[in-house]
Write an enzyme that holds these catalytic residues in place. Structure first.
Site, PDB file in Angstrom:
ATOM      1  N   LYS A  24       0.823  -1.213   0.000  1.00 59.93           N
ATOM      2  CA  LYS A  24       0.000   0.000   0.000  1.00 59.93           C
ATOM      3  C   LYS A  24       0.856   1.262   0.000  1.00 59.93           C
ATOM      4  O   LYS A  24       0.643   2.171  -0.794  1.00 59.93           O
ATOM      5  CB  LYS A  24      -0.914  -0.008   1.219  1.00 59.93           C
ATOM      6  CG  LYS A  24      -1.475   1.348   1.596  1.00 59.93           C
ATOM      7  CD  LYS A  24      -2.244   1.262   2.898  1.00 59.93           C
ATOM      8  CE  LYS A  24      -2.490   2.583   3.574  1.00 59.93           C
ATOM      9  NZ  LYS A  24      -1.352   3.192   4.238  1.00 59.93           N
ATOM     10  N   ASN A  25       1.812   1.327   0.932  1.00 60.13           N
ATOM     11  CA  ASN A  25       2.537   2.587   1.087  1.00 60.13           C
ATOM     12  C   ASN A  25       3.518   2.853  -0.049  1.00 60.13           C
ATOM     13  O   ASN A  25       3.975   3.983  -0.215  1.00 60.13           O
ATOM     14  CB  ASN A  25       3.203   2.654   2.459  1.00 60.13           C
ATOM     15  CG  ASN A  25       2.157   2.832   3.557  1.00 60.13           C
ATOM     16  OD1 ASN A  25       1.003   3.168   3.274  1.00 60.13           O
ATOM     17  ND2 ASN A  25       2.550   2.587   4.797  1.00 60.13           N
ATOM     18  N   CYS A 119      -7.047  13.276  11.453  1.00 54.47           N
ATOM     19  CA  CYS A 119      -6.280  12.072  11.190  1.00 54.47           C
ATOM     20  C   CYS A 119      -6.670  10.926  12.106  1.00 54.47           C
ATOM     21  O   CYS A 119      -7.229  11.124  13.167  1.00 54.47           O
ATOM     22  CB  CYS A 119      -4.824  12.417  11.355  1.00 54.47           C
ATOM     23  SG  CYS A 119      -3.843  11.036  11.047  1.00 54.47           S
ATOM     24  N   ARG A 124      -0.715  15.083  11.759  1.00 52.61           N
ATOM     25  CA  ARG A 124       0.461  14.652  11.007  1.00 52.61           C
ATOM     26  C   ARG A 124       1.136  15.855  10.370  1.00 52.61           C
ATOM     27  O   ARG A 124       0.685  16.369   9.351  1.00 52.61           O
ATOM     28  CB  ARG A 124       0.050  13.668   9.921  1.00 52.61           C
ATOM     29  CG  ARG A 124      -0.463  12.357  10.457  1.00 52.61           C
ATOM     30  CD  ARG A 124      -0.384  11.337   9.359  1.00 52.61           C
ATOM     31  NE  ARG A 124      -1.008  10.092   9.730  1.00 52.61           N
ATOM     32  CZ  ARG A 124      -0.996   9.019   8.959  1.00 52.61           C
ATOM     33  NH1 ARG A 124      -0.421   9.050   7.785  1.00 52.61           N
ATOM     34  NH2 ARG A 124      -1.577   7.917   9.350  1.00 52.61           N
ATOM     35  N   ASP A 308       3.584   0.473  12.325  1.00 53.49           N
ATOM     36  CA  ASP A 308       2.297  -0.005  11.804  1.00 53.49           C
ATOM     37  C   ASP A 308       1.955  -1.407  12.317  1.00 53.49           C
ATOM     38  O   ASP A 308       0.821  -1.864  12.173  1.00 53.49           O
ATOM     39  CB  ASP A 308       2.281   0.041  10.274  1.00 53.49           C
ATOM     40  CG  ASP A 308       2.270   1.482   9.764  1.00 53.49           C
ATOM     41  OD1 ASP A 308       1.915   2.377  10.547  1.00 53.49           O
ATOM     42  OD2 ASP A 308       2.643   1.706   8.605  1.00 53.49           O
ATOM     43  N   ARG A 400      -9.130   0.285   3.532  1.00 52.80           N
ATOM     44  CA  ARG A 400      -8.163   1.234   2.970  1.00 52.80           C
ATOM     45  C   ARG A 400      -6.856   0.543   2.622  1.00 52.80           C
ATOM     46  O   ARG A 400      -6.150   0.972   1.708  1.00 52.80           O
ATOM     47  CB  ARG A 400      -7.855   2.346   3.985  1.00 52.80           C
ATOM     48  CG  ARG A 400      -8.906   3.417   4.106  1.00 52.80           C
ATOM     49  CD  ARG A 400      -8.410   4.506   5.037  1.00 52.80           C
ATOM     50  NE  ARG A 400      -6.995   4.749   4.791  1.00 52.80           N
ATOM     51  CZ  ARG A 400      -6.109   5.082   5.717  1.00 52.80           C
ATOM     52  NH1 ARG A 400      -6.476   5.246   6.960  1.00 52.80           N
ATOM     53  NH2 ARG A 400      -4.842   5.270   5.406  1.00 52.80           N
TER      54      ARG A 400
HETATM   55  N1  EPU Z   1       7.093  14.178  11.001  1.00 50.25           N
HETATM   56  C1  EPU Z   1       7.381  15.496  11.283  1.00 50.25           C
HETATM   57  N2  EPU Z   1       7.403  16.385  10.239  1.00 50.25           N
HETATM   58  C2  EPU Z   1       7.169  16.015   8.952  1.00 50.25           C
HETATM   59  C3  EPU Z   1       6.869  14.658   8.681  1.00 50.25           C
HETATM   60  C4  EPU Z   1       6.839  13.768   9.730  1.00 50.25           C
HETATM   61  O1  EPU Z   1       7.601  15.876  12.422  1.00 50.25           O
HETATM   62  O2  EPU Z   1       7.215  16.870   8.052  1.00 50.25           O
HETATM   63  C5  EPU Z   1       7.071  13.196  12.127  1.00 50.25           C
HETATM   64  C6  EPU Z   1       5.686  12.585  12.340  1.00 50.25           C
HETATM   65  O3  EPU Z   1       4.922  13.359  13.222  1.00 50.25           O
HETATM   66  C7  EPU Z   1       6.042  11.226  12.913  1.00 50.25           C
HETATM   67  C8  EPU Z   1       7.374  10.871  12.247  1.00 50.25           C
HETATM   68  O4  EPU Z   1       7.884  12.104  11.746  1.00 50.25           O
HETATM   69  O5  EPU Z   1       6.253  11.336  14.292  1.00 50.25           O
HETATM   70  C9  EPU Z   1       7.288   9.881  11.099  1.00 50.25           C
HETATM   71  O6  EPU Z   1       6.364  10.297  10.121  1.00 50.25           O
HETATM   72  P1  EPU Z   1       6.487   9.882   8.581  1.00 50.25           P
HETATM   73  O7  EPU Z   1       6.547  11.120   7.787  1.00 50.25           O
HETATM   74  O8  EPU Z   1       7.568   8.876   8.408  1.00 50.25           O
HETATM   75  O9  EPU Z   1       5.085   9.183   8.331  1.00 50.25           O
HETATM   76  P2  EPU Z   1       4.187   9.273   7.031  1.00 50.25           P
HETATM   77  O10 EPU Z   1       5.067   9.318   5.833  1.00 50.25           O
HETATM   78  O11 EPU Z   1       3.161  10.316   7.177  1.00 50.25           O
HETATM   79  C10 EPU Z   1       4.128   6.720   6.580  1.00 50.25           C
HETATM   80  C11 EPU Z   1       3.069   5.675   6.420  1.00 50.25           C
HETATM   81  C12 EPU Z   1       2.419   5.352   7.755  1.00 50.25           C
HETATM   82  C13 EPU Z   1       3.504   4.928   8.743  1.00 50.25           C
HETATM   83  C14 EPU Z   1       4.622   5.971   8.815  1.00 50.25           C
HETATM   84  C15 EPU Z   1       5.801   5.543   9.660  1.00 50.25           C
HETATM   85  C16 EPU Z   1       2.306   6.121   4.176  1.00 50.25           C
HETATM   86  C17 EPU Z   1       1.220   6.581   3.296  1.00 50.25           C
HETATM   87  N3  EPU Z   1       2.071   6.139   5.474  1.00 50.25           N
HETATM   88  O12 EPU Z   1       3.464   7.884   7.074  1.00 50.25           O
HETATM   89  O13 EPU Z   1       1.569   4.269   7.507  1.00 50.25           O
HETATM   90  O14 EPU Z   1       2.942   4.761  10.014  1.00 50.25           O
HETATM   91  O15 EPU Z   1       5.116   6.256   7.490  1.00 50.25           O
HETATM   92  O16 EPU Z   1       6.362   4.384   9.150  1.00 50.25           O
HETATM   93  O17 EPU Z   1       3.348   5.701   3.710  1.00 50.25           O
HETATM   94  C18 EPU Z   1      -0.332   2.911   7.664  1.00 50.25           C
HETATM   95  O18 EPU Z   1       0.021   2.346   6.638  1.00 50.25           O
HETATM   96  O19 EPU Z   1      -1.257   2.487   8.416  1.00 50.25           O
HETATM   97  C19 EPU Z   1       0.335   4.145   8.072  1.00 50.25           C
HETATM   98  C20 EPU Z   1      -0.177   4.982   8.935  1.00 50.25           C
END
Ligand code: EPU
Length: 419
Positions: A24-25, A119, A124, A308, A400
């Site tokens: 998915k991701n 969210c 996020r 996750d 999803r």
């Molecule tokens: N963060 C910041 N600033 C940013 C971006 C992130 O502070 O600009 C922080 C977030 O608050 C969090 C950490 O960095 O504490 C990690 O966030 P990340 O950006 O890695 O998460 P994401 O890209 O929004 C993806 C997955 C999530 C998964 C996370 C962590 C996708 C679409 N989503 O989210 O997946 O939990 O990485 O591995 O790729 C799921 O599949 O159920 C899901 C939630």
């Protein structure tokens, strides 16, 4: 709103083979990445899940043509992208809509993408994405919940991420592939889907090196050519879900069509918990070894234990002898599953970022709800491991991210139906 429910009669003892779908991701990033291609690309192993359907719908509204060769193979033609605007109505149910900012900025020099609504587990932030876009020369404003980015020209730069972020790493790759000069992303995320997106872009003519390490270097190219075909990697979290479901039901399940290397943090933890783990080239077999023993888990960016899988491993720890802990190292607010699991007899206390889990003799069926995608999957696994009937409400969340979840479980012997 009726978000559907599963009715599960437990306990089950899962048995047999299960085939894992595409990640998915990776898919939710590769589909927007296809907008950077001047022409057609063919993508295989696309999971048939609602997040993907929503995203395909969004890119069609931006001018892309999407054709299905079969349920899991699509052809995207992005020759005629004519809009840089993704409205709230288009993205409100799509958490990963932020990848449209990087891809539209890279393609058209302009993006206006509404942030998705509240969210599943807390706010996020995207400050690291924005910092990176600005470093590449874009001007970024947020007005009324819409992220507006524009650049006459994007120029490569060195970007140091303050936190390891999957989303920021991928989004900056998308914006930088066609920028002038070299971009380097430091403290980059190393998740398998980061590597997958880089491989996809490289297959289309990009020049990205170092994906999978903490420094990614992107040499801008003028054009991404179409015509290539790419297969998405297997879903690490879906694989982990079935591995944990097998262990929690004392079953014997071979999880197939996976990359065992991506599962190492989970496999090691399961072995520590006295679960039998046998590994092949593209499969892992989980077998019952007797009593599960306590463990301490800490979630971290890859190659650490994935956040996750946090709610899922929590279910298994409920069945362990002794007291276990889970320390959440990525998302502060990932504990909403705890109250639901307690309804089934779990003994869990949360203190800040730590859940303390006391093993119990048995879980018992109860009506519970999916509070987000992975918490929902965890409730299903708990229902399979519990005695009696469990109703899992709000299963739209589960749809999803899991392709044919109940069908795959039924083939393994579960008594689960969608109502
Ligand atoms: N963060 C910041 N600033 C940013 C971006 C992130 O502070 O600009 C922080 C977030 O608050 C969090 C950490 O960095 O504490 C990690 O966030 P990340 O950006 O890695 O998460 P994401 O890209 O929004 C993806 C997955 C999530 C998964 C996370 C962590 C996708 C679409 N989503 O989210 O997946 O939990 O990485 O591995 O790729 C799921 O599949 O159920 C899901 C939630």
């Amino acid at each position: 709103m009726n978000l559907g429910k599963f009715v599960i009669n437990g306990p089950a003892r899962l048995n047999g083979d299960v085939y894992i779908s595409g990640a998915k991701n990776a898919a939710v990033a590769i589909i927007p990445a296809a907008l950077l291609v001047d022409g057609t690309c063919r993508i295989e192993n696309v999971p048939d899940i609602s997040d993907v359907k929503l995203l395909l719908n969004i890119i069609e509204q931006l001018g892309a043509q999407v054709e299905f060769e079969n349920d899991n193979t699509i052809i995207i033609d992005a020759s005629n992208i004519n809009s840089y605007t993704a409205s709230y109505d288009m993205v409100k149910n799509m958490r990963a809509s932020y990848y449209l900012i990087g891809s539209l900025l890279g393609r058209l020099g302009r993006a206006e993408v509404s942030s998705p609504g509240g969210c599943d587990f807390g706010f996020r932030p995207i400050d690291q994405h924005i910092k990176g876009f600005e470093a590449l020369g874009a001007k970024v404003d947020i007005e009324y919940g819409v992220v507006k980015a524009r650049a006459d020209k994007l120029t490569g730069n060195q970007i140091y991420l303050d936190v390891v972020s999957v989303g920021a790493t991928i989004n900056l790759m998308l914006a930088a592939v066609k920028a002038e000069g070299v971009t380097s992303i430091e403290n980059a995320a190393k998740e398998p889907h980061v590597v997958d997106v880089a491989n996809f872009l490289n297959a289309m003519g990009a020049n990205i090196k170092g994906a999978g390490t903490d420094v990614i270097k992107i040499k801008g190219v003028e054009k991404l050519r179409g015509g290539a075909s790419y297969a998405i990697i297997p879903d690490q979290i879906e694989a982990g879900t079935f591995m944990i479901a097998a262990a929690a039901t004392g079953g014997d399940v071979t999880v197939r069509n996976i990359i065992p290397k991506h599962m190492e943090s989970l496999s090691a933890k399961l072995i520590e918990m006295n679960v039998g783990v046998i590994e092949g080239e593209d499969w892992i077999r989980i077998v019952n070894n007797g009593q599960i023993v306590k463990a301490n888990v800490k979630t971290l960016p890859y190659p650490g234990f994935p956040t996750d899988l946090h709610p899922l491993i929590a279910v298994l720890l409920c069945k362990a002898e002794g007291t276990s802990t889970i320390t959440e190292g990525v998302w502060d607010q990932r504990f909403q599953y705890v109250d639901e699991l307690k309804r089934m007899g779990a003994m869990i206390k949360v203190d800040g970022r730590i859940a303390v889990i006391e093993g119990v003799q048995r879980l018992s069926g109860a009506p519970v709800k999916a509070t987000d995608l992975r918490a929902g999957a965890a409730m299903v696994v708990a229902g399979l491991a519990a005695e009696g009937t469990t109703e899992v409400h709000n299963i739209k969340y589960i749809d999803r991210g899991y392709e044919k979840f109940e069908e795959k479980l039924r083939k393994l012997g579960a008594d689960i139906k969608r109502v």
